[in-house]
Design a protein around this motif. Structure first.
Motif, PDB file in Angstrom:
ATOM      1  N   ILE A  38      43.549  39.390  36.098  1.00 31.57           N
ATOM      2  CA  ILE A  38      42.635  38.281  36.372  1.00 31.57           C
ATOM      3  C   ILE A  38      42.699  37.843  37.835  1.00 31.57           C
ATOM      4  CG2 ILE A  38      42.607  37.460  33.988  1.00 31.57           C
ATOM      5  CD1 ILE A  38      44.639  35.326  34.798  1.00 31.57           C
ATOM      6  N   ASN A  39      43.287  38.670  38.693  1.00 25.62           N
ATOM      7  CA  ASN A  39      43.335  38.373  40.123  1.00 25.62           C
ATOM      8  C   ASN A  39      42.003  38.773  40.761  1.00 25.62           C
ATOM      9  OD1 ASN A  39      43.876  38.104  42.841  1.00 25.62           O
ATOM     10  ND2 ASN A  39      45.199  39.924  42.955  1.00 25.62           N
ATOM     11  N   PRO A  40      41.168  37.822  41.210  1.00 20.46           N
ATOM     12  CA  PRO A  40      39.852  38.163  41.772  1.00 20.46           C
ATOM     13  C   PRO A  40      39.945  38.967  43.069  1.00 20.46           C
ATOM     14  CG  PRO A  40      40.331  35.836  42.110  1.00 20.46           C
ATOM     15  CD  PRO A  40      41.407  36.362  41.218  1.00 20.46           C
ATOM     16  N   SER A  41      41.118  38.939  43.717  1.00 25.93           N
ATOM     17  CA  SER A  41      41.292  39.686  44.969  1.00 25.93           C
ATOM     18  C   SER A  41      41.957  41.039  44.744  1.00 25.93           C
ATOM     19  CB  SER A  41      42.137  38.858  45.948  1.00 25.93           C
ATOM     20  OG  SER A  41      41.524  37.616  46.227  1.00 25.93           O
ATOM     21  N   CYS A  42      42.107  41.447  43.511  1.00 27.55           N
ATOM     22  CA  CYS A  42      42.719  42.751  43.196  1.00 27.55           C
ATOM     23  C   CYS A  42      41.933  43.862  43.892  1.00 27.55           C
ATOM     24  CB  CYS A  42      42.715  42.971  41.692  1.00 27.55           C
ATOM     25  SG  CYS A  42      43.255  44.613  41.196  1.00 27.55           S
ATOM     26  N   PRO A  43      42.590  44.676  44.746  1.00 32.27           N
ATOM     27  CA  PRO A  43      41.867  45.719  45.501  1.00 32.27           C
ATOM     28  C   PRO A  43      41.052  46.663  44.627  1.00 32.27           C
ATOM     29  CG  PRO A  43      44.103  45.484  46.324  1.00 32.27           C
ATOM     30  CD  PRO A  43      44.021  44.641  45.085  1.00 32.27           C
ATOM     31  N   ALA A  44      41.577  47.040  43.455  1.00 36.90           N
ATOM     32  CA  ALA A  44      40.837  47.964  42.586  1.00 36.90           C
ATOM     33  C   ALA A  44      39.554  47.310  42.071  1.00 36.90           C
ATOM     34  CB  ALA A  44      41.710  48.395  41.414  1.00 36.90           C
ATOM     35  N   GLN A  45      39.624  46.037  41.705  1.00 32.10           N
ATOM     36  CA  GLN A  45      38.430  45.338  41.234  1.00 32.10           C
ATOM     37  C   GLN A  45      37.425  45.152  42.363  1.00 32.10           C
ATOM     38  OE1 GLN A  45      38.982  41.915  38.464  1.00 32.10           O
ATOM     39  NE2 GLN A  45      41.163  42.318  38.735  1.00 32.10           N
ATOM     40  N   PRO A  77      33.989  28.605  42.447  1.00 29.95           N
ATOM     41  CA  PRO A  77      33.835  28.375  43.893  1.00 29.95           C
ATOM     42  C   PRO A  77      33.778  29.679  44.691  1.00 29.95           C
ATOM     43  CG  PRO A  77      35.490  26.900  42.975  1.00 29.95           C
ATOM     44  CD  PRO A  77      35.145  27.868  41.894  1.00 29.95           C
ATOM     45  N   GLU A  78      34.554  30.700  44.263  1.00 28.09           N
ATOM     46  CA  GLU A  78      34.546  31.981  44.991  1.00 28.09           C
ATOM     47  C   GLU A  78      33.169  32.630  44.926  1.00 28.09           C
ATOM     48  OE1 GLU A  78      36.567  31.195  42.499  1.00 28.09           O
ATOM     49  OE2 GLU A  78      38.667  31.574  43.022  1.00 28.09           O
ATOM     50  N   ALA A  79      32.520  32.568  43.753  1.00 26.07           N
ATOM     51  CA  ALA A  79      31.191  33.153  43.601  1.00 26.07           C
ATOM     52  C   ALA A  79      30.170  32.388  44.446  1.00 26.07           C
ATOM     53  CB  ALA A  79      30.779  33.141  42.132  1.00 26.07           C
ATOM     54  N   GLN A  80      30.262  31.081  44.432  1.00 29.17           N
ATOM     55  CA  GLN A  80      29.329  30.268  45.223  1.00 29.17           C
ATOM     56  C   GLN A  80      29.476  30.567  46.718  1.00 29.17           C
ATOM     57  OE1 GLN A  80      30.185  26.229  44.105  1.00 29.17           O
ATOM     58  NE2 GLN A  80      29.684  26.566  41.938  1.00 29.17           N
ATOM     59  N   ALA A 107      29.807  40.342  50.385  1.00 34.88           N
ATOM     60  CA  ALA A 107      29.190  39.654  51.521  1.00 34.88           C
ATOM     61  C   ALA A 107      29.626  40.264  52.848  1.00 34.88           C
ATOM     62  CB  ALA A 107      29.536  38.167  51.477  1.00 34.88           C
ATOM     63  N   ASP A 108      30.846  40.808  52.888  1.00 37.90           N
ATOM     64  CA  ASP A 108      31.345  41.407  54.133  1.00 37.90           C
ATOM     65  C   ASP A 108      30.543  42.639  54.549  1.00 37.90           C
ATOM     66  OD1 ASP A 108      33.307  39.506  54.335  1.00 37.90           O
ATOM     67  OD2 ASP A 108      34.880  40.754  53.436  1.00 37.90           O
TER      68      ASP A 108
END
Length: 599
Positions: free
Chosen positions: A356-363, A495-498, A400-401
């Motif tokens: 559930i880590n949104p910053s997981c490199p694989a995800q 908030p991350e999605a927004q 976005a990057d």
């Protein structure tokens, strides 16, 4: 006064299972038994045994009134509402018949693989084979789920055919003419040698078919003889199924690796010694989830039996315990993500482990690859290998990057020269003009595919409005259920999605729906309200692209040729559909002629 007897309707004909044989010797015994019962050699109508679920369709005055499963052979489950969402079941017949037909409801190999991939990505249990998938899909409480799962049918039994129909092959032809989907491979054969040749032919062709078969069915072609022979308590006397032996190979599991999907689901895969199986070399098989892995009891070093579920997906049948190494130890399910090292969780109502880590490199990698894919933002040149490099070089951390990349950034990538750099920057710039439903698809919101994204964008017009909606407003759209609505509102509340969407907006991405609400009417259109069949190898379009083009013109594109067909459009190596069109006098158009008419 004398009483007049009131005619009673015939009792319902039970839906019995077939008897089966496993060898040609047993097949010969069946043929000899038939000859002894009938008193002379018999002709057979030989058909493929479809790996699906038995289905009865009842019509009154040409209208579908009931669809039901076999059940116990006498009472089945009513699936009428769901059958109305299976595209190849005619809802109205061209003749006002009150009749019953039966056949098989099945799921194609492609639809089965797609469904299991989606379920695995969502952390749900996968189906063991296409038959189970078809059965589960046909019995859904929500008919819209049935529609989404792309079920098909083959109809092969006419319970009460008209008197002029005296044979099985005539019945199938007439049912085909009435609009039912019948299997064109069936043949009327006179000798057992011809039957064995048919068995050998489809044993070899089995893996190349788009649907699963598990054998061959022999039916005495003469319906009068069928009626005379009748049934035993359990099976019809006049038909038999020759069952294919299961194709299985033994191999050794060398490793179990875990991969992280776009939604964080972590999936185990067995890595094995390569073996030839059903026409391909197999060295990997999904173990789906921890429960499945534990159920099978697979360990590294185990010898396992391997088969293909639905003739397409490699699957471990069982561990060969007699060959388990003496020093074998039970496999330990990991507790941390193989990509980011964060703790894995087991969410309620899911069989999967999830990171559930949104910053997981694989995800992140999977998410960006999905964002750039053709069904989403369609950014040409931004495939998985490029995405992997961009992340490895710390150039992107989210979608976005991508829109901040410069020529100097891209010059750091392997084998990226001036032309590749310019092409990718141009593709990124062009993608900013996409209609917003492609952006919604690209965001990878759980359960929200391209069709749902288009329907929502079409209804509410822009992303700002969509982000402000509550669950009930989204679910009010026809075919959009609560699962999709809840998933969307949960995603947009983060908030991350927004933040990502704000960055995309600042980069100049379009946030509005640009599609037309209704297709424009095209004057002088030769395909409007026409029934069209495509056959052969097309050169200018894929079959799917040409189908969509014709449908946009108001045509109905079907898979079989009948007297109701208006045109057959053919490419190279056109086969039986081309021949049948000639026989029926259906107009034939080459692919080029059809394109010329469209243009």
């Amino acid at each position: 006064p004398t009483e007049t007897a009131i005619p009673q309707p015939d009792p319902p004909r039970p839906m019995l299972a077939m008897g089966d044989v496993n060898t040609k010797a047993e097949q010969t015994d069946f043929d000899q038994r038939m000859q002894k019962l009938v008193g002379h050699p018999v002709e057979y109508n030989v058909e493929l045994k479809i790996d699906g679920l038995s289905l009865s369709l009842e019509y009154e005055n040409g209208k579908l009134v009931r669809a039901s499963t076999r059940g116990n052979g006498y009472v089945g489950e009513d699936v009428t509402a769901n059958a109305k969402y299976i595209s190849d079941i005619p809802q109205t017949l061209p003749e006002p018949l009150t009749t019953e037909v039966r056949g098989e409801c099945y799921m194609s190999k492609e639809a089965f693989a797609k469904l299991n991939a989606e379920r695995e990505e969502q952390g749900l249990a996968v189906f063991a084979n296409p038959r189970n998938a078809a059965a589960g899909s046909l019995r859904q409480l929500d008919p819209k789920v049935t529609k989404k799962r792309q079920l098909s049918t083959f109809i092969y039994t006419w319970v009460n055919p008209p008197e002029e129909i005296t044979s099985q092959h005539q019945a199938i032809q007439k049912m085909h003419d009435l609009g039912f989907h019948t299997n064109e491979t069936g043949r009327k054969l006179k000798t057992l040698d011809e039957v064995f040749a048919f068995i050998d032919e489809y044993t070899a062709k089995r893996n190349s078919l788009t649907y699963g078969i598990d054998g061959i069915v022999l039916k005495i072609d003469d319906l009068g003889i069928e009626q005379e022979l009748g049934n035993t308590v359990k099976v019809p006397r006049w038909e038999i199924a020759y069952k294919f032996p299961p194709e299985e190979q033994e191999t050794v599991v060398r490793d179990i690796v875990w991969t992280v999907g776009r939604t964080g689901v972590v999936t185990p895969t067995a890595v094995m010694d390569p073996v030839q199986l059903a026409g391909t070399t197999v060295a990997r098989a999904s173990l789906h989830n921890p429960d499945y892995l534990n159920e099978k009891g697979v360990r590294i070093g185990d010898t396992v039996k391997l088969h293909k579920a639905g003739d397409i997906i490699p699957e471990i049948s069982e561990v060969v315990m007699a060959k388990r190494p003496a020093d074998s130890v039970a496999y330990q399910i990991p507790t941390t993500c193989p990509s980011c090292g964060q703790k894995l969780v087991h969410l309620e109502d899911e069989v999967a482990l999830r990171c559930i880590n949104p910053s997981c490199p694989a995800q992140v990698e999977e998410g960006i690859t999905h964002f750039a894919s053709r069904p989403a933002m369609n950014i040409a040149g931004l495939g998985p290998k490029i995405v992997k490099q961009l992340i490895a070089k710390d150039l992107v951390h989210n979608v976005a990057d991508l829109y901040h990349l410069t020529a100097d950034d891209l010059a750091q990538l392997d084998h990226f020269k001036e032309k590749s750099i310019n092409n990718l920057l141009t593709a990124l710039d062009n993608s900013k003009q996409n209609s917003v439903e492609l952006l919604i698809t690209g965001l990878g919101i759980d359960h929200v595919g391209a069709k749902a994204a288009r329907l929502i964008a079409q209804k509410f017009k822009n992303l700002a409005k969509i982000m402000s909606l509550d669950v009930q407003e989204i679910a009010s759209i026809d075919t959009i259920g609560m699962t999709i609505a809840e998933s969307m509102t949960t995603y947009f509340a983060q908030p991350e999605a927004q933040k990502v969407i704000d960055e995309l907006r600042e980069s100049g991405l379009n946030m509005d729906y640009l599609g037309a609400d209704e297709p424009a009417e095209i004057e002088d259109n030769p395909f409007k309200d026409k029934t069209v069949v495509l056959t052969g190898k097309l050169e200018h379009y894929t079959r799917s692209e040409f189908t969509k083009k014709l449908q946009a013109l108001g045509a109905k594109v079907t898979g079989s040729v009948s007297h109701k067909t208006d045109y057959v459009i053919y490419g190279k190596d056109a086969g039986s559909k081309y021949t049948k069109a000639q026989t029926l006098g259906v107009p034939l158009l080459t692919e080029e002629e059809a394109i010329a008419q469209i243009e």
